[in-house]
Scaffold this motif. Structure first.
Motif, PDB file in Angstrom:
ATOM      1  N   THR A 468     -21.820  -9.415  -3.397  1.00  0.00           N
ATOM      2  CA  THR A 468     -22.309  -8.054  -3.215  1.00  0.00           C
ATOM      3  C   THR A 468     -22.828  -7.890  -1.789  1.00  0.00           C
ATOM      4  OG1 THR A 468     -24.571  -8.493  -3.963  1.00  0.00           O
ATOM      5  CG2 THR A 468     -22.943  -7.935  -5.649  1.00  0.00           C
ATOM      6  N   GLY A 469     -22.693  -6.674  -1.279  1.00  0.00           N
ATOM      7  CA  GLY A 469     -23.158  -6.383   0.072  1.00  0.00           C
ATOM      8  C   GLY A 469     -22.074  -6.444   1.123  1.00  0.00           C
ATOM      9  N   LEU A 470     -20.976  -7.136   0.855  1.00  0.00           N
ATOM     10  CA  LEU A 470     -19.903  -7.185   1.840  1.00  0.00           C
ATOM     11  C   LEU A 470     -19.291  -5.798   1.993  1.00  0.00           C
ATOM     12  CD1 LEU A 470     -17.992 -10.535   1.159  1.00  0.00           C
ATOM     13  CD2 LEU A 470     -19.914 -10.079   2.689  1.00  0.00           C
ATOM     14  N   GLY A 471     -19.174  -5.355   3.238  1.00  0.00           N
ATOM     15  CA  GLY A 471     -18.685  -4.002   3.464  1.00  0.00           C
ATOM     16  C   GLY A 471     -19.642  -2.936   2.977  1.00  0.00           C
ATOM     17  N   GLY A 472     -20.873  -3.343   2.689  1.00  0.00           N
ATOM     18  CA  GLY A 472     -21.882  -2.406   2.203  1.00  0.00           C
ATOM     19  C   GLY A 472     -21.990  -2.356   0.692  1.00  0.00           C
ATOM     20  N   TYR A 473     -20.965  -2.831  -0.026  1.00  0.00           N
ATOM     21  CA  TYR A 473     -20.979  -2.721  -1.488  1.00  0.00           C
ATOM     22  C   TYR A 473     -20.620  -4.049  -2.157  1.00  0.00           C
ATOM     23  CZ  TYR A 473     -21.236   2.181  -0.264  1.00  0.00           C
ATOM     24  OH  TYR A 473     -21.643   3.366   0.265  1.00  0.00           O
ATOM     25  N   ALA A 474     -19.389  -4.478  -2.018  1.00  0.00           N
ATOM     26  CA  ALA A 474     -18.978  -5.749  -2.607  1.00  0.00           C
ATOM     27  C   ALA A 474     -17.637  -6.150  -2.004  1.00  0.00           C
ATOM     28  CB  ALA A 474     -18.873  -5.656  -4.133  1.00  0.00           C
ATOM     29  N   GLY A 475     -17.418  -7.447  -1.894  1.00  0.00           N
ATOM     30  CA  GLY A 475     -16.154  -7.952  -1.374  1.00  0.00           C
ATOM     31  C   GLY A 475     -15.834  -9.297  -1.991  1.00  0.00           C
ATOM     32  N   HIS A 476     -14.651  -9.793  -1.693  1.00  0.00           N
ATOM     33  CA  HIS A 476     -14.179 -11.039  -2.274  1.00  0.00           C
ATOM     34  C   HIS A 476     -14.363 -12.199  -1.307  1.00  0.00           C
ATOM     35  CE1 HIS A 476     -11.304  -9.186  -5.508  1.00  0.00           C
ATOM     36  NE2 HIS A 476     -12.536  -8.734  -5.589  1.00  0.00           N
ATOM     37  N   SER A 477     -14.890 -13.285  -1.821  1.00  0.00           N
ATOM     38  CA  SER A 477     -15.080 -14.492  -1.014  1.00  0.00           C
ATOM     39  C   SER A 477     -13.758 -14.986  -0.440  1.00  0.00           C
ATOM     40  CB  SER A 477     -15.701 -15.584  -1.891  1.00  0.00           C
ATOM     41  OG  SER A 477     -15.610 -16.850  -1.288  1.00  0.00           O
ATOM     42  N   HIS A 478     -13.721 -15.178   0.891  1.00  0.00           N
ATOM     43  CA  HIS A 478     -12.578 -15.786   1.576  1.00  0.00           C
ATOM     44  C   HIS A 478     -11.263 -15.034   1.358  1.00  0.00           C
ATOM     45  CE1 HIS A 478     -15.491 -19.142   1.433  1.00  0.00           C
ATOM     46  NE2 HIS A 478     -14.945 -19.504   2.579  1.00  0.00           N
ATOM     47  N   LYS A 479     -11.333 -13.738   1.179  1.00  0.00           N
ATOM     48  CA  LYS A 479     -10.124 -12.950   0.968  1.00  0.00           C
ATOM     49  C   LYS A 479      -9.164 -13.116   2.146  1.00  0.00           C
ATOM     50  CE  LYS A 479      -8.843  -8.269  -0.547  1.00  0.00           C
ATOM     51  NZ  LYS A 479      -9.377  -6.904  -0.788  1.00  0.00           N
ATOM     52  N   TYR A 480      -7.910 -13.244   1.834  1.00  0.00           N
ATOM     53  CA  TYR A 480      -6.791 -13.414   2.783  1.00  0.00           C
ATOM     54  C   TYR A 480      -6.691 -14.822   3.373  1.00  0.00           C
ATOM     55  CZ  TYR A 480      -7.152  -8.284   2.765  1.00  0.00           C
ATOM     56  OH  TYR A 480      -7.252  -6.964   2.392  1.00  0.00           O
ATOM     57  N   LYS A 481      -7.585 -15.712   3.004  1.00  0.00           N
ATOM     58  CA  LYS A 481      -7.481 -17.078   3.529  1.00  0.00           C
ATOM     59  C   LYS A 481      -6.254 -17.762   2.933  1.00  0.00           C
ATOM     60  CE  LYS A 481     -10.097 -21.369   4.092  1.00  0.00           C
ATOM     61  NZ  LYS A 481      -9.985 -21.384   5.562  1.00  0.00           N
ATOM     62  N   GLN A 482      -5.605 -18.605   3.716  1.00  0.00           N
ATOM     63  CA  GLN A 482      -4.429 -19.309   3.234  1.00  0.00           C
ATOM     64  C   GLN A 482      -4.789 -20.296   2.123  1.00  0.00           C
ATOM     65  OE1 GLN A 482      -1.108 -19.142   3.865  1.00  0.00           O
ATOM     66  NE2 GLN A 482      -1.415 -17.367   5.186  1.00  0.00           N
ATOM     67  N   LYS A 483      -3.920 -20.417   1.159  1.00  0.00           N
ATOM     68  CA  LYS A 483      -4.093 -21.364   0.059  1.00  0.00           C
ATOM     69  C   LYS A 483      -4.180 -22.796   0.600  1.00  0.00           C
ATOM     70  CE  LYS A 483      -1.754 -22.846  -4.223  1.00  0.00           C
ATOM     71  NZ  LYS A 483      -1.582 -24.270  -3.889  1.00  0.00           N
ATOM     72  N   GLY A 484      -5.005 -23.592  -0.044  1.00  0.00           N
ATOM     73  CA  GLY A 484      -5.046 -25.006   0.267  1.00  0.00           C
ATOM     74  C   GLY A 484      -6.253 -25.468   1.058  1.00  0.00           C
ATOM     75  N   ASN A 528     -16.835  -1.491 -11.886  1.00  0.00           N
ATOM     76  CA  ASN A 528     -17.227  -1.731 -13.282  1.00  0.00           C
ATOM     77  C   ASN A 528     -17.484  -3.213 -13.521  1.00  0.00           C
ATOM     78  OD1 ASN A 528     -14.324  -2.439 -13.384  1.00  0.00           O
ATOM     79  ND2 ASN A 528     -14.079  -0.212 -13.539  1.00  0.00           N
ATOM     80  N   ASP A 529     -16.666  -4.083 -12.896  1.00  0.00           N
ATOM     81  CA  ASP A 529     -16.866  -5.516 -13.055  1.00  0.00           C
ATOM     82  C   ASP A 529     -18.128  -5.985 -12.341  1.00  0.00           C
ATOM     83  OD1 ASP A 529     -15.731  -4.971 -10.563  1.00  0.00           O
ATOM     84  OD2 ASP A 529     -13.995  -6.287 -10.836  1.00  0.00           O
ATOM     85  N   VAL A 530     -18.387  -5.431 -11.150  1.00  0.00           N
ATOM     86  CA  VAL A 530     -19.591  -5.807 -10.403  1.00  0.00           C
ATOM     87  C   VAL A 530     -20.840  -5.396 -11.164  1.00  0.00           C
ATOM     88  CG1 VAL A 530     -20.883  -5.462  -8.252  1.00  0.00           C
ATOM     89  CG2 VAL A 530     -18.380  -5.664  -8.198  1.00  0.00           C
ATOM     90  N   ASP A 531     -20.860  -4.155 -11.624  1.00  0.00           N
ATOM     91  CA  ASP A 531     -22.011  -3.667 -12.395  1.00  0.00           C
ATOM     92  C   ASP A 531     -22.227  -4.504 -13.650  1.00  0.00           C
ATOM     93  OD1 ASP A 531     -23.924  -1.533 -13.569  1.00  0.00           O
ATOM     94  OD2 ASP A 531     -22.288  -1.621 -15.033  1.00  0.00           O
ATOM     95  N   PHE A 532     -21.142  -4.796 -14.362  1.00  0.00           N
ATOM     96  CA  PHE A 532     -21.247  -5.588 -15.584  1.00  0.00           C
ATOM     97  C   PHE A 532     -21.824  -6.964 -15.286  1.00  0.00           C
ATOM     98  CE2 PHE A 532     -19.125  -8.676 -18.475  1.00  0.00           C
ATOM     99  CZ  PHE A 532     -19.725  -8.284 -19.661  1.00  0.00           C
ATOM    100  N   CYS A 533     -21.297  -7.638 -14.272  1.00  0.00           N
ATOM    101  CA  CYS A 533     -21.776  -8.980 -13.939  1.00  0.00           C
ATOM    102  C   CYS A 533     -23.237  -8.954 -13.494  1.00  0.00           C
ATOM    103  CB  CYS A 533     -20.906  -9.613 -12.862  1.00  0.00           C
ATOM    104  SG  CYS A 533     -19.263 -10.118 -13.416  1.00  0.00           S
ATOM    105  N   LEU A 534     -23.607  -7.949 -12.721  1.00  0.00           N
ATOM    106  CA  LEU A 534     -24.996  -7.872 -12.272  1.00  0.00           C
ATOM    107  C   LEU A 534     -25.946  -7.679 -13.448  1.00  0.00           C
ATOM    108  CD1 LEU A 534     -24.728  -5.748  -9.001  1.00  0.00           C
ATOM    109  CD2 LEU A 534     -25.143  -8.200  -9.208  1.00  0.00           C
ATOM    110  N   ARG A 535     -25.533  -6.885 -14.422  1.00  0.00           N
ATOM    111  CA  ARG A 535     -26.388  -6.714 -15.600  1.00  0.00           C
ATOM    112  C   ARG A 535     -26.510  -8.020 -16.386  1.00  0.00           C
ATOM    113  NH1 ARG A 535     -24.110  -3.295 -19.165  1.00  0.00           N
ATOM    114  NH2 ARG A 535     -22.215  -2.748 -18.000  1.00  0.00           N
ATOM    115  N   VAL A 536     -25.425  -8.771 -16.441  1.00  0.00           N
ATOM    116  CA  VAL A 536     -25.473 -10.066 -17.120  1.00  0.00           C
ATOM    117  C   VAL A 536     -26.333 -11.041 -16.322  1.00  0.00           C
ATOM    118  CG1 VAL A 536     -24.083 -12.065 -17.804  1.00  0.00           C
ATOM    119  CG2 VAL A 536     -23.270  -9.747 -18.297  1.00  0.00           C
TER     120      VAL A 536
END
Length: 628
Positions: A468-484, A528-536
């Motif tokens: 949470t907080g990436l880009g101001g709201y939420a983002g994915h860890s290591h997005k676009y990084k090459q596999k491996g 919806n997934d971010v909100d759900f996880c944060l509530r959990v």
């Protein structure tokens, strides 16, 4: 679109949003910080300013360890044939602390040919009575550390290596952090800070290790805590100090045993320790000391035994990382919920990969039909039910796309102990993917939610956890990084703790889903997934992510892009604001599993352009509980 162009577009979008939210001045200041960091020197970038350090000294001028009001911290350091330049730098870093609340306990196991070690220490002792020294027989790192502890008189202990350097504000910051925890009535038994690597001078650090707040799943995969760790001497005595049988991973073993007593740990996001990189140092990797892996696996196996959990400890994907293969309790049934509107080619690829590859047998699949318009879709469903034994198709009664509403409706038809939210545009890659998701949840003390590693078709990372907080709201860890790769501090190669994972592949205990009321249907499409996880998460449960469950995600094939449609763009903006309204903007921007000294502008774990918190020597600390 290549990766650099994607990142440039995302950064430009963030600049526009930042200008709207916080004004042109803030955006320009962030931009200036970015240019300064990228284009100019990085000298002393993790140290407080001279003005701040002078203010700390002035605050405690004339005070002693007994009168300064800060808890005394005894630093335990075994010496062994320490090169004179390293030893003098280390001793100077203690003598030059901005606060007087430290004690340096030195146990010297140097051989006869290195008697200069004793002479140098005695030279410093003559000037600083807070240095205590003892000549000992060399019995290994754990036993030598225990000998240093026998000299300690402080209420707290810390570990430091003889060839490293303490940041000048280490004792001040840790002392203040302990007082903050006490004022808040939170456990103050175990604290740790961030650290940096250097080769010649701490004025020119190589890189920092900016750590998350206490992350129990991560700690089982590697000793991410390392330095500077501070803990109560009473707890050290209670657990019996360090264990010689874990030499090589004696600190990791100690931290696990201390956390068993405390129930968690507190993190101070300041660089308080500088780890020297040289031949033979573990800062350069465990290849220098190959016995470390065996000791670490013993430490982890013993920890599992002490905490009454079962599983096997194996080597991880990279050296100095490990993997706990938890024993799954019972034979839990998983209900896989797959929303679908037309796109039967995607759905068929998804279903076929599940049935052909999945090794976990106890599952059911429920396709949630959502307003398909192609008659061929319904013909496909009938044929699919014949080909895939047990396949259910239920029809969502409402109009329009509402991811939350669709899954909440599908949940009513689910009989599983666990629910797996799964997009129709994913494809299973490894047969034990579902087993691996269950391993993180279906055991004593397991997580409530687990997410998977998702790749784009071009073999770059689409999802390795949500921050949470990436880009101001939420983002994915290591997005676009090459596999491996291993990612930042092995964070895409080890099981991780996160605040959220994507709903494209999300395993959750059915009881937890029901307890928090399922997905919020006012988040129809986004967050919806971010909100759900944060509530959990905020209900006291853990969210895990594993690299051992792998799928390919053909992202957005089902719905297409929203940004070109004004109505959809307006809805997305409204859902962004709703996320802030429910969870608070400051909470969204302050993810405990993401260090505040890392950037929010990108998803690559790069260093922030704004290190004002470090330069100001700001003392903040946060305790998090949870069984490792």
């Amino acid at each position: 679109m290549n990766v650099r162009l994607k990142r440039a577009k995302e950064l430009a979008g963030y600049a526009v949003q930042l200008t709207k939210d916080e004004g042109l001045g803030t955006m320009l200041a962030r931009g200036a910080g970015f240019v300064k960091r990228r284009c100019f020197g990085k000298k002393a970038r993790y140290l407080p300013t001279k003005k701040v350090l002078e203010a700390q000294r002035a605050e405690l001028a004339g005070q002693t360890a007994d009168s300064c009001g800060l808890p005394t911290i005894s630093i335990l350091t075994p010496l062994y044939n320490t090169p004179e330049p390293y030893l003098r730098e280390f001793l100077n870093s203690f003598v030059d602390q901005t606060a007087p609340n430290g004690q340096l306990c030195l146990a010297d196991a140097s051989d006869a040919e290195h008697d200069a070690v004793k002479r140098i220490v005695e030279e410093y002792q003559a000037k600083n009575q807070r240095i205590v020294y003892k000549k000992i027989e060399n019995k290994g790192i754990a036993a030598n550390t225990n000998a240093a502890a026998s000299l300690a008189t402080g209420d707290y202990l810390a570990l430091a290596d003889h060839d490293d350097i303490l940041a000048p504000h280490a004792m001040y910051t840790m002392g203040k952090a302990i007082l903050q925890l006490r004022e808040r009535g939170e456990p103050d038994g175990f604290l740790y800070s961030d650290e940096a690597l250097f080769s010649k001078s701490i004025q020119r650090p190589i890189v920092a290790h900016f750590k998350p707040d206490y992350a129990p799943d991560y700690l089982l995969c590697c000793n991410y805590i390392c330095h500077l760790a501070v803990f109560q001497k009473a707890l050290w005595d209670a657990v019996g100090g360090e264990r010689p049988e874990c030499d090589g991973s004696q600190d990791h073993d100690l931290f696990l045993r201390l956390i068993e007593q405390v129930g968690g740990a507190a993190h101070v996001p300041q660089v308080l320790y500088y780890w020297r990189v040289h031949a033979g140092s573990t800062s350069g990797g465990t290849e220098a000391k190959p016995y470390v892996a065996a000791a670490a696996k013993k430490a982890l196996a013993d920890h599992l035994a002490r905490t009454g959990r079962t599983g096997t400890v194996e080597d991880g994907l990279f050296p100095s990382t490990y993997r706990v293969k938890w024993d799954i309790e019972g034979d839990p049934k998983v209900s896989i919920l797959i929303p679908n509107k037309d796109h039967t080619d995607d759905l068929e690829k998804c279903l076929q990969s599940i049935w052909k590859k999945t090794t976990w047998d106890n599952y059911e699949i429920i396709v949630i039909e959502n307003n398909s318009t192609d008659p061929a879709t319904f013909a496909y469903y009938e044929k699919a039910k014949q080909r895939y034994d047990g396949l259910k198709v239920v029809t969502y009664p409402e109009k329009g796309f509402n991811f939350s509403g669709i899954n909440n409706f599908g949940r009513k038809a689910a009989a599983g102990d666990y629910l797996l939210l799964l997009n129709n545009d994913v494809e299973v890659r490894n047969g034990d993917w579902l087993t691996e998701l269950l391993r993180q949840c279906a055991h004593k003390g397991g997580a409530a939610i687990c997410g998977a590693m998702l790749y784009y078709p071009d073999e770059t990372l689409q999802h390795a956890g949500v921050i949470t907080g990436l880009g101001g709201y939420a983002g994915h860890s290591h997005k676009y990084k090459q596999k491996g790769g291993s990612g930042y501090l092995f964070r895409i190669a080890t099981v991780q703790d996160f605040s959220a994972v994507t709903g494209a592949c999300l395993l959750v205990k059915a009881s937890v889903y029901d307890e928090v009321g399922g997905l919020d249907e006012q988040f129809a499409v986004a967050f919806n997934d971010v909100d759900f996880c944060l509530r959990v998460r905020d209900a006291g449960c853990r969210i895990a992510w594993t690299p051992y469950a792998e799928l390919t995600h053909y992202e957005s094939k089902s719905r297409g892009g929203d940004e070109k449609d004004p109505a959809k763009a307006a809805r997305f903006a409204a859902e962004q604001q709703r996320l802030y309204a429910i969870h608070g903007k400051e909470n969204i921007l302050d993810d405990p599993y993401y260090n505040p000294n890392l950037t929010r502008d990108r998803e690559d774990f790069s260093e922030s352009d704004d290190l004002r918190g470090l330069k100001a020597g700001k003392v903040t600390v946060r305790f998090r509980g949870g069984e490792a």
